[in-house]
Scaffold this motif. Structure first.
Motif, PDB file in Angstrom:
ATOM      1  N   GLN A  44       0.834  -1.205   0.000  1.00 22.87           N
ATOM      2  CA  GLN A  44       0.000   0.000   0.000  1.00 22.87           C
ATOM      3  C   GLN A  44       0.873   1.262   0.000  1.00 22.87           C
ATOM      4  N   VAL A  45       1.941   1.254   0.793  1.00 23.22           N
ATOM      5  CA  VAL A  45       2.837   2.413   0.849  1.00 23.22           C
ATOM      6  C   VAL A  45       3.507   2.617  -0.508  1.00 23.22           C
ATOM      7  N   THR A  46       3.953   1.539  -1.113  1.00 27.75           N
ATOM      8  CA  THR A  46       4.593   1.622  -2.427  1.00 27.75           C
ATOM      9  C   THR A  46       3.630   2.178  -3.465  1.00 27.75           C
ATOM     10  N   MET A  47       2.413   1.698  -3.453  1.00 25.87           N
ATOM     11  CA  MET A  47       1.417   2.171  -4.421  1.00 25.87           C
ATOM     12  C   MET A  47       1.098   3.658  -4.203  1.00 25.87           C
ATOM     13  N   GLU A  48       1.003   4.085  -2.956  1.00 27.09           N
ATOM     14  CA  GLU A  48       0.749   5.501  -2.676  1.00 27.09           C
ATOM     15  C   GLU A  48       1.879   6.370  -3.210  1.00 27.09           C
ATOM     16  N   ARG A  49       3.100   5.926  -3.025  1.00 25.79           N
ATOM     17  CA  ARG A  49       4.246   6.687  -3.541  1.00 25.79           C
ATOM     18  C   ARG A  49       4.209   6.760  -5.067  1.00 25.79           C
ATOM     19  N   LEU A  50       3.896   5.648  -5.700  1.00 29.01           N
ATOM     20  CA  LEU A  50       3.811   5.645  -7.160  1.00 29.01           C
ATOM     21  C   LEU A  50       2.729   6.600  -7.657  1.00 29.01           C
ATOM     22  N   LEU A  51       1.592   6.613  -6.980  1.00 30.90           N
ATOM     23  CA  LEU A  51       0.510   7.520  -7.382  1.00 30.90           C
ATOM     24  C   LEU A  51       0.920   8.978  -7.230  1.00 30.90           C
ATOM     25  N   LYS A  52       1.699   9.280  -6.213  1.00 33.09           N
ATOM     26  CA  LYS A  52       2.177  10.652  -6.028  1.00 33.09           C
ATOM     27  C   LYS A  52       3.215  11.017  -7.083  1.00 33.09           C
ATOM     28  N   LEU A  53       4.024  10.060  -7.493  1.00 30.67           N
ATOM     29  CA  LEU A  53       5.077  10.329  -8.469  1.00 30.67           C
ATOM     30  C   LEU A  53       4.583  10.354  -9.910  1.00 30.67           C
ATOM     31  N   GLU A  54       3.453   9.733 -10.152  1.00 28.44           N
ATOM     32  CA  GLU A  54       2.947   9.627 -11.522  1.00 28.44           C
ATOM     33  C   GLU A  54       2.807  10.982 -12.217  1.00 28.44           C
ATOM     34  N   PRO A  55       2.204  12.008 -11.596  1.00 28.13           N
ATOM     35  CA  PRO A  55       2.115  13.306 -12.291  1.00 28.13           C
ATOM     36  C   PRO A  55       3.489  13.903 -12.616  1.00 28.13           C
ATOM     37  N   LEU A  56       4.437  13.726 -11.718  1.00 25.05           N
ATOM     38  CA  LEU A  56       5.787  14.230 -11.968  1.00 25.05           C
ATOM     39  C   LEU A  56       6.424  13.496 -13.139  1.00 25.05           C
ATOM     40  N   MET A  57       6.253  12.187 -13.183  1.00 21.64           N
ATOM     41  CA  MET A  57       6.804  11.411 -14.295  1.00 21.64           C
ATOM     42  C   MET A  57       6.172  11.850 -15.617  1.00 21.64           C
ATOM     43  N   GLU A  58       4.878  12.097 -15.594  1.00 23.98           N
ATOM     44  CA  GLU A  58       4.192  12.525 -16.814  1.00 23.98           C
ATOM     45  C   GLU A  58       4.739  13.870 -17.288  1.00 23.98           C
ATOM     46  N   MET A  59       4.972  14.796 -16.356  1.00 24.65           N
ATOM     47  CA  MET A  59       5.554  16.100 -16.724  1.00 24.65           C
ATOM     48  C   MET A  59       6.924  15.921 -17.367  1.00 24.65           C
ATOM     49  N   GLU A  60       7.740  15.052 -16.776  1.00 25.66           N
ATOM     50  CA  GLU A  60       9.085  14.820 -17.301  1.00 25.66           C
ATOM     51  C   GLU A  60       9.025  14.220 -18.708  1.00 25.66           C
ATOM     52  N   VAL A  61       8.128  13.283 -18.921  1.00 22.31           N
ATOM     53  CA  VAL A  61       7.981  12.671 -20.246  1.00 22.31           C
ATOM     54  C   VAL A  61       7.527  13.723 -21.259  1.00 22.31           C
ATOM     55  N   GLN A  62       6.581  14.572 -20.873  1.00 24.18           N
ATOM     56  CA  GLN A  62       6.117  15.629 -21.775  1.00 24.18           C
ATOM     57  C   GLN A  62       7.261  16.587 -22.117  1.00 24.18           C
ATOM     58  N   GLU A  63       8.084  16.905 -21.131  1.00 23.80           N
ATOM     59  CA  GLU A  63       9.233  17.789 -21.375  1.00 23.80           C
ATOM     60  C   GLU A  63      10.207  17.122 -22.345  1.00 23.80           C
ATOM     61  N   LEU A  64      10.466  15.839 -22.162  1.00 25.85           N
ATOM     62  CA  LEU A  64      11.345  15.122 -23.081  1.00 25.85           C
ATOM     63  C   LEU A  64      10.761  15.075 -24.489  1.00 25.85           C
ATOM     64  N   MET A  65       9.449  14.848 -24.570  1.00 20.80           N
ATOM     65  CA  MET A  65       8.797  14.844 -25.875  1.00 20.80           C
ATOM     66  C   MET A  65       8.958  16.199 -26.565  1.00 20.80           C
ATOM     67  N   GLY A  66       8.846  17.278 -25.790  1.00 18.83           N
ATOM     68  CA  GLY A  66       9.058  18.615 -26.341  1.00 18.83           C
ATOM     69  C   GLY A  66      10.458  18.792 -26.869  1.00 18.83           C
ATOM     70  N   CYS A  67      11.428  18.244 -26.170  1.00 20.19           N
ATOM     71  CA  CYS A  67      12.819  18.321 -26.629  1.00 20.19           C
ATOM     72  C   CYS A  67      13.009  17.545 -27.925  1.00 20.19           C
ATOM     73  N   ILE A  68      12.394  16.394 -28.014  1.00 17.06           N
ATOM     74  CA  ILE A  68      12.525  15.556 -29.213  1.00 17.06           C
ATOM     75  C   ILE A  68      11.869  16.245 -30.408  1.00 17.06           C
ATOM     76  N   GLU A  69      10.689  16.816 -30.179  1.00 15.79           N
ATOM     77  CA  GLU A  69       9.948  17.438 -31.275  1.00 15.79           C
ATOM     78  C   GLU A  69      10.628  18.707 -31.768  1.00 15.79           C
ATOM     79  N   SER A  70      11.373  19.393 -30.903  1.00 11.52           N
ATOM     80  CA  SER A  70      12.009  20.644 -31.323  1.00 11.52           C
ATOM     81  C   SER A  70      13.302  20.431 -32.096  1.00 11.52           C
ATOM     82  N   THR A  71      13.764  19.178 -32.181  1.00 13.18           N
ATOM     83  CA  THR A  71      15.018  18.924 -32.933  1.00 13.18           C
ATOM     84  C   THR A  71      14.751  18.578 -34.361  1.00 13.18           C
TER      85      THR A  71
END
Length: 91
Positions: A64-91
């Motif tokens: 349960q603790v692990t799952m709660e941490r993952l749920l909290k980190l998910e939005p941050l991971m999504e932001m990071e992926v979107q930022e990386l996608m932006g970097c890829i698209e701008s090249t």
């Protein structure tokens, strides 16, 4: 900008800690034995005969603790992926 500053500060902290960590590592490798212990082991000077390595007992969080941490980190991971996608698209 803040990320680069944090990385530089982290590098500085690692540099400051390195000598202390090396000293701690050296101290952890030292141990004392008595003459009687050496004699009882037929003068065998193998460190494994005298130095008992202590192992920490593994710690496992509840799922349960692990799952709660993952749920909290998910939005941050999504932001990071979107930022990386932006970097890829701008090249």
């Amino acid at each position: 900008m803040a990320l680069e500053t944090d990385r530089q500060r982290l590098g500085q902290l690692h540099e400051q800690m390195a000598p202390l960590q090396a000293e701690i590592n050296q101290l952890n490798r030292q141990f004392w034995v008595t003459k009687e212990q050496v004699k009882a082991n037929k003068y065998d000077l193998s460190a494994s005969r005298y130095h008992q390595i202590e192992q920490d007992e593994p710690f496992y969080e509840s799922p349960q603790v692990t799952m709660e941490r993952l749920l909290k980190l998910e939005p941050l991971m999504e932001m990071e992926v979107q930022e990386l996608m932006g970097c890829i698209e701008s090249t």
